[in-house]
Write an enzyme that holds these catalytic residues in place. Structure first.
Site, PDB file in Angstrom:
ATOM      1  N   GLN A 143       2.642   1.923  20.294  1.00 60.55           N
ATOM      2  CA  GLN A 143       1.739   3.034  19.609  1.00 60.55           C
ATOM      3  C   GLN A 143       1.195   4.155  20.862  1.00 60.55           C
ATOM      4  O   GLN A 143       1.251   5.318  20.323  1.00 60.55           O
ATOM      5  CB  GLN A 143       0.464   2.627  19.132  1.00 60.55           C
ATOM      6  CG  GLN A 143       0.493   1.401  18.085  1.00 60.55           C
ATOM      7  CD  GLN A 143       1.646   2.000  16.851  1.00 60.55           C
ATOM      8  OE1 GLN A 143       1.147   2.967  16.305  1.00 60.55           O
ATOM      9  NE2 GLN A 143       2.609   1.414  16.848  1.00 60.55           N
ATOM     10  N   HIS A 155       3.356   7.354  20.914  1.00 56.88           N
ATOM     11  CA  HIS A 155       3.721   8.303  19.991  1.00 56.88           C
ATOM     12  C   HIS A 155       3.053   9.611  20.318  1.00 56.88           C
ATOM     13  O   HIS A 155       3.612  10.713  20.048  1.00 56.88           O
ATOM     14  CB  HIS A 155       2.615   7.777  18.520  1.00 56.88           C
ATOM     15  CG  HIS A 155       3.659   6.920  17.804  1.00 56.88           C
ATOM     16  ND1 HIS A 155       4.753   7.662  17.205  1.00 56.88           N
ATOM     17  CD2 HIS A 155       3.657   5.769  17.406  1.00 56.88           C
ATOM     18  CE1 HIS A 155       5.452   6.722  16.366  1.00 56.88           C
ATOM     19  NE2 HIS A 155       4.643   5.574  16.525  1.00 56.88           N
ATOM     20  N   GLU A 199      -5.158   0.517  11.910  1.00 59.49           N
ATOM     21  CA  GLU A 199      -3.767   0.868  11.285  1.00 59.49           C
ATOM     22  C   GLU A 199      -2.712  -0.251  11.066  1.00 59.49           C
ATOM     23  O   GLU A 199      -2.272  -0.649  10.226  1.00 59.49           O
ATOM     24  CB  GLU A 199      -3.289   2.126  11.661  1.00 59.49           C
ATOM     25  CG  GLU A 199      -1.919   2.477  10.805  1.00 59.49           C
ATOM     26  CD  GLU A 199      -1.362   3.685  11.698  1.00 59.49           C
ATOM     27  OE1 GLU A 199      -1.729   4.095  12.957  1.00 59.49           O
ATOM     28  OE2 GLU A 199      -0.503   4.470  11.257  1.00 59.49           O
ATOM     29  N   HIS A 200      -2.544  -0.745  12.470  1.00 58.49           N
ATOM     30  CA  HIS A 200      -1.603  -2.006  12.566  1.00 58.49           C
ATOM     31  C   HIS A 200      -2.330  -3.129  13.299  1.00 58.49           C
ATOM     32  O   HIS A 200      -3.191  -2.698  14.422  1.00 58.49           O
ATOM     33  CB  HIS A 200      -0.565  -1.474  13.422  1.00 58.49           C
ATOM     34  CG  HIS A 200       0.231  -0.482  13.355  1.00 58.49           C
ATOM     35  ND1 HIS A 200       0.138   1.126  13.693  1.00 58.49           N
ATOM     36  CD2 HIS A 200       1.287  -0.190  12.076  1.00 58.49           C
ATOM     37  CE1 HIS A 200       1.040   1.917  13.083  1.00 58.49           C
ATOM     38  NE2 HIS A 200       1.818   1.047  11.990  1.00 58.49           N
ATOM     39  N   ASP A 249       7.929  -0.653  11.807  1.00 56.16           N
ATOM     40  CA  ASP A 249       8.090   0.772  11.819  1.00 56.16           C
ATOM     41  C   ASP A 249       9.483   1.195  11.178  1.00 56.16           C
ATOM     42  O   ASP A 249       9.805   2.455  10.687  1.00 56.16           O
ATOM     43  CB  ASP A 249       8.069   1.416  13.162  1.00 56.16           C
ATOM     44  CG  ASP A 249       6.847   1.552  13.715  1.00 56.16           C
ATOM     45  OD1 ASP A 249       5.818   1.731  12.764  1.00 56.16           O
ATOM     46  OD2 ASP A 249       6.496   1.581  14.690  1.00 56.16           O
ATOM     47  N   HIS A 282     -19.919  12.365 -30.916  1.00 53.27           N
ATOM     48  CA  HIS A 282     -19.329  10.998 -30.705  1.00 53.27           C
ATOM     49  C   HIS A 282     -19.671  10.073 -31.636  1.00 53.27           C
ATOM     50  O   HIS A 282     -18.822   9.306 -32.292  1.00 53.27           O
ATOM     51  CB  HIS A 282     -20.017  10.385 -29.367  1.00 53.27           C
ATOM     52  CG  HIS A 282     -19.469  11.174 -27.977  1.00 53.27           C
ATOM     53  ND1 HIS A 282     -19.736  12.384 -27.751  1.00 53.27           N
ATOM     54  CD2 HIS A 282     -18.708  10.743 -27.075  1.00 53.27           C
ATOM     55  CE1 HIS A 282     -18.946  12.669 -26.728  1.00 53.27           C
ATOM     56  NE2 HIS A 282     -18.354  11.699 -26.033  1.00 53.27           N
TER      57      HIS A 282
END
Lengths: 433, 433
Positions: free
Chosen positions: A259, A262, A327-328, A361, A420
């Site tokens: 990670q 990235h 996230e992971h 991924d 209504h």
């Protein structure tokens, strides 16, 4: 040096809060610039898109060249190594198979009062997929964004990808071909989002726009939301690895760095119950960094945003995981299912020592577009559901309307909504007049 | 006078586009004011909430009085007529039963390569429900927002409801009790949204905020999005009725007015294949308007935003419906299923002559929180899914990682992500070093 926290430290609660509160994203103030671009494209269509493409992507094109032709895709495909096309095909097939299992089922039944009720799912008519150009042009992202749309049944998928200076990664076009995406435009930035949202002479408007992008793209997506649907606004990537001392420190180090490489704003966190193991992983990280092609990026990410948390035992990890809402989440422990069962918040969970995050991924099947920045507390990864919408169905006949209609009349009257109440009463011949 | 369009008019395409492009919502420019309120509550907590409540709701309270006590709810319940409590209970039970059928199923399987894959749904930990005060304090909205959260399994539901001048509709508190919502605060506006999103000394923060509100509430929800999840931003209500000449014009008129009476910005549209029937409905609308308690509001809505579209035959209605993408779609025709099958975009579909839209507002079971302003093209009504999130699950063992891992290594290398490739290769003992 990454942060190092120990749950037994008196300062742990404050340290952990500081970790949670870290701002990693530097949101550029681009809202005004983006607003101007959106309005210009809305007004001038292709001409505006062409102007911004010349300015931002250093590329002079005319309206006829906005679209990438089938011949250009053919040529790109021919330029790709066979083994990579094979890997893309395998990945696509696995992503397709997994996402097909997430297609929701329709509902249609008559309840005990005779009222027919249902829920019907339909795909959006047209989806736009933003694919970043330049360094971040990942063919795997094309698969992860386009395949769920295809599986959902979206008829028209329009892809935009900027080609700065005219360059494009042929694998990106190959991935589009493999997904059956044949409408591709060589445009990017806020101008591409505007073209997809509002339409131009060349680009027909879509109903939903997905895909990652830079600050301009993110701001443009936020601004066109309402005109079209959008997916999440993705932040920097994150991984949380929970690992005991039985792991090879180098495996865990590689996972943390996968990670970190990235983006310098990415965040990798290790939770372990063994302080010695923590140190061995930290050392392995430093050794691997020297050998990695993106070692500089990974090093900055790890030293600025990385963290190691040492707990008394791994049972203490669960509430920390839920607070981080990663996230992971990798669970490299003996009984990953037991720990996973105690976790509520995570975009994707990687179970066991032989499941590195990177497998997800590319080829595992589930989506790699996942909630970041603690949003796994309330949101999910990209899926077929993002490309479908649900209509509820209601059908009464005279009898069933009579069974439940009185309650509707009472509640409508209590809310002061006379029409209504009347619309039910008039059908049951119980209206006042 | 409502707009009147005929598909056979040469000007129909332009007229229809003008109808679609109508801006009914007057979005007040409140972003800066809301931003200041949010920051103040974030900084000063309860004290700021108390200050704004005094200013906007003309009500002096202290921190101890922010919460509405169980005794106050008991007293409200005792003040409600029995038949209305009975109707609320019936509505709640039906809403519960329908939403229980929408709870998604988990997925957990091993594919032919030996990779274990799954998808696991979990409720959000805490949800905040905004209930408007004053005129728009509808007990039915409490049911429609709280019950899906309960059915999803949300453990903590915190409700906020402003009580301008200290007044509150006892039915709103009764509805909260019926849904099992026992954490209620007498606060509203942007300050209440801030309290739910950031937390104060008295109000613990939530993960997701849902519910309708005025321009301040809508702006506040947009601004806290990312810190918490939010539901849709609801616009003015809409109904599209497709009706043939076999209907009683007064029934259809009542249905059109049941949306028009909500709000002068609401929109009611009739599509019919019979010009004479169209005129009879228009006349019936005018007759009913005179008798309705909210006739003035309904008249302004109908005359400003209403429309009647006459088509050659009803088969022509389907593409018009999809373009309008109405929040509520009523199909008062002989074969509503045949027409519904050709429609893609609608929040809820009411099938047949005995299914007035109002039955769905109260007791049918499906949610009455539905996508407005053409967003049914890409979004759905509120449901249990809004209170749940999905984690994907991936588990490889050494064998299955060996089967698919090579493709991940190839693609990672092609994308220049060396640590991704390494994290797989190192486990398969095929790393370069």
């Amino acid at each position: 040096m990454p942060f190092r926290l120990d749950v037994n430290d008196p300062s742990f609660p404050q340290d952990f809060q500081a970790l949670l509160g870290m701002k990693r994203e530097t949101t550029a103030e681009v809202n005004d610039a983006v607003h101007a671009i959106l309005q210009d494209v809305r007004l001038r269509g292709d001409a505006a898109v062409i102007d911004y493409t010349a300015r931002f992507d250093r590329m002079t094109i005319d309206a006829e060249r906005l679209a990438i032709t089938a011949e250009e895709v053919d040529a790109a495909l021919a330029a790709c190594p066979h083994h990579l096309l094979d890997s893309l095909e395998t990945a696509a097939e696995r992503i397709r198979a997994y996402h097909a299992k997430l297609v929701p089922e329709d509902l249609d039944y008559v309840d005990e009062t005779g009222v027919r009720l249902g829920a019907r799912w339909r795909p959006v008519a047209a989806a736009g997929i933003y694919v970043p150009g330049g360094l971040a042009a990942y063919p795997s992202s094309v698969l992860m964004n386009a395949i769920p749309a295809r599986v959902a049944g979206v008829k028209r998928i329009a892809m935009v990808v900027p080609t700065p200076g005219g360059e494009i990664n042929p694998l990106v076009l190959a991935a589009a071909r493999i997904c059956g995406v044949d409408e591709i435009y060589r445009i990017g930035g806020a101008q591409a989002v505007a073209a997809l949202a509002y339409g131009t002479e060349t680009v027909a408007p879509v109903d939903k726009i997905v895909g990652p992008g830079n600050a301009y793209v993110a701001a443009a997506k936020r601004q066109v939301f309402g005109t079209v649907g959008i997916d999440m606004i993705a932040g920097p990537s994150e991984i949380l690895v929970v690992a005991d001392a039985a792991n090879d420190p180098r495996w865990i180090a590689a996972d943390l760095l996968s990670q970190a490489e990235h983006d310098t704003a990415a965040q990798s966190i290790l939770i372990t119950d063994d302080a010695g193991f923590a140190s061995r992983v930290a050392q392995a990280v430093d050794e691997l960094l020297a050998k990695l092609p993106r070692g500089n990026i990974a090093a900055e990410s790890w030293n600025t945003n990385g963290a190691i948390i040492v707990t008394g035992d791994l049972a203490q990890a669960a509430p920390l995981i839920d607070s981080i809402a990663p996230e992971h989440l990798e669970l490299a422990v003996d009984d990953p299912d037991a720990l996973a069962a105690r976790v509520n918040n995570a975009g994707a969970i990687f179970l066991g020592r032989y499941t590195p995050e990177a497998i997800g991924d590319y080829v595992a099947g589930p989506n790699h577009v996942l909630p970041t920045a603690r949003s796994a507390r309330y949101s999910s990864g990209l899926s077929v559901l993002d490309f479908m919408k649900r209509s509820s169905l209601i059908a009464c006949d005279e009898n069933s309307l009579r069974v439940i209609g009185g309650h509707a009349i009472s509640l409508a009257e209590a809310e002061g909504l006379g029409a209504h109440a009347l619309s039910v009463a008039i059908r049951l011949d119980v209206a006042d007049d």
